[in-house]
Scaffold this active site. Structure first.
Site, mmCIF file in Angstrom:
data_model
loop_
_atom_site.group_PDB
_atom_site.id
_atom_site.type_symbol
_atom_site.label_atom_id
_atom_site.label_comp_id
_atom_site.label_asym_id
_atom_site.label_seq_id
_atom_site.Cartn_x
_atom_site.Cartn_y
_atom_site.Cartn_z
ATOM 1 N N HIS A 250 0.819 -1.210 0.000
ATOM 2 C CA HIS A 250 0.000 0.000 0.000
ATOM 3 C C HIS A 250 0.857 1.267 0.000
ATOM 4 O O HIS A 250 0.647 2.156 0.828
ATOM 5 C CB HIS A 250 -0.923 0.024 1.223
ATOM 6 N N PRO A 251 1.836 1.429 -0.892
ATOM 7 C CA PRO A 251 2.650 2.642 -0.865
ATOM 8 C C PRO A 251 1.849 3.877 -1.274
ATOM 9 O O PRO A 251 1.106 3.856 -2.260
ATOM 10 C CB PRO A 251 3.757 2.351 -1.880
#
Length: 564
Positions: A496-497
């Site tokens: 989930h960057p």
């Protein structure tokens, strides 16, 4: 490829969208609704015709596959005791929506109210982003107009949409061990939840997924397929942007005039009459900006890149969700480890999917979820669980041969911040990705507390009949220091960057874009992807990224009318 309008030059478009992922596909759909605008959508990867993209369990064969994944890795992380992690990013039409976990999750109301406060722009408050979530939803609970399970559904109608392109469905499976975990969570004080996307998420329940009749529903199917009938939309795959064309305008400001891309073995220059929109993701967009001379001046000079605009925040503020995977051996429970451990079991699984589009092959990576507080002093849930009727060392690795289940937990609001920085001035070299996990005392404390909470849930009576035994990490680890070090040994990203091109106020020197997602100091250029999030949302990030694109499309079209 869509049919081009022969009246327009082939090297000039009104809008160029870079990246055909969750945001880019939606943007291409919305911007091409205007038949007078010509839109080019660029994707570095190939078409989404790889069969494993569409079978839900196919993420196991897409992650780590150069056909569908950029194959990034993080830098060795001090907080992970020197380990480097695989860092999957989608590389095909649909982007990460072609390889992700398919979980539909918005985040908490407070996430978006915090965005509004940090940017000074009320457009990003919960009340003002909710219509953007609903605009493209097609929620299964509203198929018949009402759902008795939702209490007559009037509130559900106020919170969810129907008839949009983005299909949200119930999972097509049931596991006794997951039911028992849910019951144990309730016994531990966690309420049940019917809808994680309606309030602060607190509770335990099954995740809803982006599937349609048992198939993965990616952004390419949802938004590109209907739009590619339009003559004014052109889609180029296997077209990787080398750099943006940044020029000086008559006013003395910088202007993005188009892109230089690598296509068919050669460099191609394409002009943008109105805007270039970067939707290459929280890794790709800052990389492209830096290669184009937009970013921290010292970093650019180090790699021999002329500085078009010194923007220190480009590539900084990286945030991600780090999960700790606890594995418990069980007795007398059906788990996927056992079911898939024989040729007969595998044949049965394949037959069930072929005939019914259900069973293990229809599974997302995680099926049961829970949102809790790591300690009672927390005002909001700050932990998310992903619970699975299986165990393995890491996604892409073989299942364990023992009957077991996994309870993974992540810190929803990490205080650690990392970076994405180019290593050279070459397009083909992957950037240095340094999430800086577990680099703060708070994050290490939450990690330790989360492991203790897993143990408390598993010790409840509802699971006793399966005689769960903690296999990993192991009950010998008890102190805060031991558990924090342990988290560094076993934790992994859930991909989930966000935050590397974040939006912010005019006086925020590290903000990359403003509240309308326009890149500071460069006219004709926006970023529309997860990178613009000032802070990470409290859950999976695919749905918030699409919400951002929905809002951005309206902002872009509004500005076009004003400037016409």
């Amino acid at each position: 490829m869509s049919r081009a309008n022969p009246a327009l030059p082939v090297d000039s478009f009104d809008y160029i969208v870079v990246g055909a992922g969750s945001a880019g596909c939606l943007l291409a759909n919305r911007l091409s609704r205007d038949p007078t605008s010509r839109v080019l959508l660029l994707e570095a990867g190939r078409k989404d015709n790889h069969p494993w993209i569409h079978i839900p369990v196919g993420y196991l064969y897409c992650i780590g596959n150069p056909r569908t994944d950029w194959l990034f890795n993080t830098e060795p992380e001090a907080g992970l005791n020197g380990r480097s992690l695989r860092y999957p990013r989608g590389k095909a039409l649909g982007g990460c929506s072609s390889i992700n976990g398919m979980i539909y999750m918005r985040g908490q109301v407070r996430d978006f109210d915090d965005w509004a406060a940090s940017t000074g722009d009320a457009a990003w408050s919960w009340d003002n982003v909710l219509p953007d979530f609903m605009a493209h939803e097609d929620h299964y609970r509203l198929d018949d107009g009402a759902d008795p399970a939702m209490g007559g559904n009037s509130r559900f109608f106020d919170l969810h949409g129907h008839g949009g392109e983005w299909r949200i469905e119930k999972q097509r499976l049931r596991w006794d061990i997951l039911e028992a975990f849910a019951d144990a969570a309730v016994e531990a004080g966690v309420p049940r939840s019917e809808d994680f996307s309606s309030s602060d998420e607190a509770g335990v329940g099954y995740f809803e997924v982006n599937q349609k009749a048992g198939w993965r529903w990616n952004a390419s199917k949802a938004f590109l397929r209907p739009a590619r009938r339009r003559a004014n939309l052109v889609v180029w795959t296997e077209s990787e942007v080398e750099r943006l064309l940044i020029e000086a305008s008559a006013s003395g400001r910088r202007h993005c005039a188009g892109v230089v891309l690598h296509r068919g073995g050669r460099s191609v220059t394409v002009a943008a009459r109105r805007e270039v929109i970067l939707s290459a993701g929280a890794i790709g967009s800052p990389q492209i900006l830096q290669l184009s001379g937009v970013g921290p001046a010292a970093l650019l000079a180090k790699h021999g890149i002329d500085v078009a605009f010194d923007l220190p925040g480009v590539g900084e503020n990286l945030q991600d969700h780090l999960q700790i995977r606890a594995v418990f051996k069980v007795e007398g429970a059906k788990t996927l480890n056992v079911l898939a451990g024989s040729l007969f079991g595998k044949a049965k699984i394949g037959l069930e999917y072929a005939l019914l589009r259900s069973g293990p092959m229809s599974m997302s990576p995680s099926q049961l979820g829970a949102f809790t507080r790591s300690d009672a002093s927390r005002p909001h849930p700050n932990l998310e669980y992903h619970v699975q009727p299986l165990s393995l060392d890491a996604f892409g690795e073989p299942l364990h041969t023992i009957p077991a289940f996994t309870a993974s937990v992540c810190n929803l609001n990490p205080t650690s911040r990392g970076s994405v920085r180019i290593r050279s001035n070459r397009r083909g070299e992957a950037p240095a990705i340094a999430p800086n996990y577990l680099s703060t005392d708070e994050d290490r404390k939450v990690a330790a507390d989360s492991i203790r909470q897993i143990r408390a849930i598993v010790s409840q009576p509802a699971l006793a009949r399966y005689k769960p035994v903690e296999w990993k990490p192991g009950v010998e680890f008890q102190t805060d220091a031991e558990l924090a070090k342990l988290a560094g040994d076993i934790a992994s990203t859930i991909f989930h960057p966000v935050g590397t091109t974040r939006m912010g106020r005019d006086d925020d020197k590290l903000a990359v874009v403003d509240g309308r997602l326009r890149v500071r100091g460069i006219d004709g250029l926006r970023v529309v992807d997860a990178g613009v999030m000032p802070t990470i949302t409290s859950g999976n990030t695919s749905a918030p990224t699409m919400m951002i694109a929905e809002k951005a499309a309206r902002l872009i079209l509004q500005d076009a009318r004003v400037n016409a």
